[in-house]
Design a protein around this motif. Structure first.
Motif, mmCIF file in Angstrom:
data_model
loop_
_atom_site.group_PDB
_atom_site.id
_atom_site.type_symbol
_atom_site.label_atom_id
_atom_site.label_comp_id
_atom_site.label_asym_id
_atom_site.label_seq_id
_atom_site.Cartn_x
_atom_site.Cartn_y
_atom_site.Cartn_z
ATOM 1 N N LEU A 170 4.919 1.037 12.804
ATOM 2 C CA LEU A 170 3.991 1.914 12.086
ATOM 3 C C LEU A 170 2.559 1.396 12.176
ATOM 4 O O LEU A 170 1.619 2.167 12.393
ATOM 5 C CB LEU A 170 4.416 2.031 10.619
ATOM 6 N N VAL A 171 2.389 0.078 12.060
ATOM 7 C CA VAL A 171 1.050 -0.503 12.164
ATOM 8 C C VAL A 171 0.527 -0.411 13.599
ATOM 9 O O VAL A 171 -0.645 -0.083 13.830
ATOM 10 C CB VAL A 171 1.067 -1.976 11.704
ATOM 11 N N LEU A 172 1.402 -0.659 14.582
ATOM 12 C CA LEU A 172 0.976 -0.595 15.986
ATOM 13 C C LEU A 172 0.576 0.812 16.401
ATOM 14 O O LEU A 172 -0.477 1.017 17.011
ATOM 15 C CB LEU A 172 2.101 -1.096 16.903
ATOM 16 N N ASN A 173 1.416 1.790 16.082
ATOM 17 C CA ASN A 173 1.138 3.169 16.486
ATOM 18 C C ASN A 173 0.223 3.897 15.515
ATOM 19 O O ASN A 173 -0.147 5.040 15.760
ATOM 20 C CB ASN A 173 2.451 3.953 16.619
ATOM 21 N N GLY A 174 -0.117 3.211 14.403
ATOM 22 C CA GLY A 174 -1.033 3.788 13.438
ATOM 23 C C GLY A 174 -2.424 3.204 13.579
ATOM 24 O O GLY A 174 -3.156 3.546 14.511
ATOM 25 N N PRO A 175 -2.814 2.299 12.683
ATOM 26 C CA PRO A 175 -4.195 1.791 12.696
ATOM 27 C C PRO A 175 -4.599 1.054 13.973
ATOM 28 O O PRO A 175 -5.734 1.187 14.421
ATOM 29 C CB PRO A 175 -4.232 0.845 11.480
ATOM 30 N N VAL A 176 -3.681 0.279 14.579
ATOM 31 C CA VAL A 176 -4.060 -0.470 15.790
ATOM 32 C C VAL A 176 -4.369 0.490 16.943
ATOM 33 O O VAL A 176 -5.415 0.381 17.599
ATOM 34 C CB VAL A 176 -2.940 -1.458 16.199
ATOM 35 N N GLY A 207 -9.118 -6.681 24.058
ATOM 36 C CA GLY A 207 -7.998 -7.541 24.405
ATOM 37 C C GLY A 207 -8.326 -9.005 24.196
ATOM 38 O O GLY A 207 -7.496 -9.786 23.706
ATOM 39 N N LEU A 208 -9.559 -9.393 24.540
ATOM 40 C CA LEU A 208 -9.982 -10.784 24.365
ATOM 41 C C LEU A 208 -10.033 -11.180 22.884
ATOM 42 O O LEU A 208 -9.678 -12.302 22.522
ATOM 43 C CB LEU A 208 -11.357 -11.003 25.009
ATOM 44 N N LEU A 209 -10.469 -10.248 22.032
ATOM 45 C CA LEU A 209 -10.527 -10.544 20.601
ATOM 46 C C LEU A 209 -9.130 -10.793 20.030
ATOM 47 O O LEU A 209 -8.925 -11.722 19.242
ATOM 48 C CB LEU A 209 -11.199 -9.390 19.855
ATOM 49 N N TRP A 210 -8.170 -9.966 20.428
ATOM 50 C CA TRP A 210 -6.793 -10.179 19.975
ATOM 51 C C TRP A 210 -6.241 -11.504 20.511
ATOM 52 O O TRP A 210 -5.536 -12.235 19.807
ATOM 53 C CB TRP A 210 -5.904 -9.026 20.430
ATOM 54 N N TYR A 268 3.062 -10.928 16.159
ATOM 55 C CA TYR A 268 3.702 -10.030 17.117
ATOM 56 C C TYR A 268 2.815 -8.813 17.384
ATOM 57 O O TYR A 268 2.673 -8.378 18.539
ATOM 58 C CB TYR A 268 5.054 -9.578 16.573
ATOM 59 N N ILE A 269 2.211 -8.265 16.317
ATOM 60 C CA ILE A 269 1.316 -7.108 16.472
ATOM 61 C C ILE A 269 0.130 -7.461 17.354
ATOM 62 O O ILE A 269 -0.277 -6.680 18.223
ATOM 63 C CB ILE A 269 0.850 -6.601 15.090
ATOM 64 N N ALA A 270 -0.431 -8.654 17.167
ATOM 65 C CA ALA A 270 -1.569 -9.086 17.986
ATOM 66 C C ALA A 270 -1.171 -9.200 19.459
ATOM 67 O O ALA A 270 -1.921 -8.781 20.357
ATOM 68 C CB ALA A 270 -2.097 -10.422 17.477
ATOM 69 N N ALA A 271 0.018 -9.760 19.708
ATOM 70 C CA ALA A 271 0.495 -9.877 21.099
ATOM 71 C C ALA A 271 0.691 -8.501 21.718
ATOM 72 O O ALA A 271 0.331 -8.266 22.884
ATOM 73 C CB ALA A 271 1.803 -10.662 21.129
ATOM 74 N N GLN A 272 1.250 -7.574 20.944
ATOM 75 C CA GLN A 272 1.445 -6.212 21.446
ATOM 76 C C GLN A 272 0.119 -5.491 21.645
ATOM 77 O O GLN A 272 -0.021 -4.665 22.536
ATOM 78 C CB GLN A 272 2.333 -5.429 20.475
#
Length: 302
Positions: free
Chosen positions: A76-82, A143-146, A163-167
């Motif tokens: 939900l976080v990946l497909n939402g705010p990220v 990508g560099l910031l993550w 995990y969210i940051a890696a994705q």
């Protein structure tokens, strides 16, 4: 996507001449239906299609149905705010570059298949090339910031955030590659192909035909890949087929314009130094049966 039918989408602002060198804009638009206003950024209104939140929830819901709350929250976080912020920054890259080069930006729309930046007033293939590149390039610093956040252990307190940051790094890499390497008009890669060919002096009709042939071949591959995924019971096959079908409809519009001898009326295949949004609106307010310049304005989806 480079051009959007203004009979279905918002029309870009009209520019009135002002001695003070400041533009006073009178917006003339068909209503942006089924969207949610989300404020503005750098004076660019942001809209979200109502289907986007539903799509985010549906992609995460299967995890909840099997009792995996951790995975549900992660997806939900990946497909939402990220994803929302990633696509928004991409579209702002297009918008800010267009503004810097003298164009105007009416709004940005985020929807399940990406984003649309409603842009007008870019008057050369070279400038449009810069506007096109400005979107995908934003994925490099994102990508560099993550990556730095992971290396500096910013999310040491949460395995889920790590995990969210890696994705998110993977997401930015994929969006960068997908946008630049897919030469299907009006995706960024297709726009790059068109702008490079026109900058090299290729005629609009030849450029459009070349774009349709190359884009059509790639879409056939995308559709076939989607079918293979569905045969393997992978639900992502539906998304591949939907994207291929939607892009196919855009190419058909270009091919139809070529066959009818109207391709040079298309804003993306006819750059004139005097072109402004005023000229498009003046044509639009005249003969209702005119060419593509009356029915299309430049837009830029991710």
């Amino acid at each position: 996507l480079v051009v959007i039918d203004t009979r279905r989408c918002t029309v870009v602002q009209r520019i009135d001449d002002a001695a003070s060198n400041q533009h006073s804009c009178a917006r003339r638009s068909t209503k942006m239906k089924r969207t949610i206003p989300c404020g503005s950024l750098f004076d660019v209104p942001i809209h979200v299609h109502v289907v986007l939140p539903v799509y985010c929830l549906l992609t995460a819901l299967p995890s909840l149905l099997v009792g995996n709350v951790y995975l549900f929250c992660t997806v939900l976080v990946l497909n939402g705010p990220v994803l929302f912020l990633t696509v928004l920054v991409h579209e702002m890259g297009h918008a800010l570059m267009a503004t810097r080069l003298g164009g105007v930006v009416d709004s940005i729309l985020l929807w399940p298949l990406g984003g649309l930046a409603y842009v007008g007033g870019v008057t050369s293939a070279k400038d449009d090339l810069l506007v096109t590149l400005a979107g995908p390039i934003t994925h490099i610093p994102m990508g560099l910031l993550w990556w730095l956040a992971l290396k500096m252990h910013v999310f040491f307190f949460s395995k889920m955030l790590q995990y969210i940051a890696a994705q998110a790094i993977y997401m930015n890499f994929l969006l960068f590659a997908f946008n630049l390497l897919l030469p299907v008009f009006p995706m960024d890669g297709g726009r790059l192909l068109v702008n490079v060919l026109m900058t090299l002096g290729m005629q609009p009709e030849t450029t459009a035909k070349t774009s349709c042939v190359i884009g059509g071949a790639f879409l056939a591959g995308m559709g076939g890949y989607g079918v293979i995924l569905l045969m393997r019971e992978d639900h992502w096959g539906v998304m591949w087929i939907m994207i291929a079908a939607w892009l196919g409809m855009q190419l058909m519009e270009i091919w139809r314009a070529v066959q009818e001898g109207r391709i040079e009326e298309h804003p993306s295949f006819n750059y004139r130094e005097t072109d402004t949004l005023d000229s498009y609106f003046e044509e639009s307010s005249g003969d209702a049966e005119g060419g593509l310049a009356k029915n299309f304005l430049r837009a830029d989806p991710n």
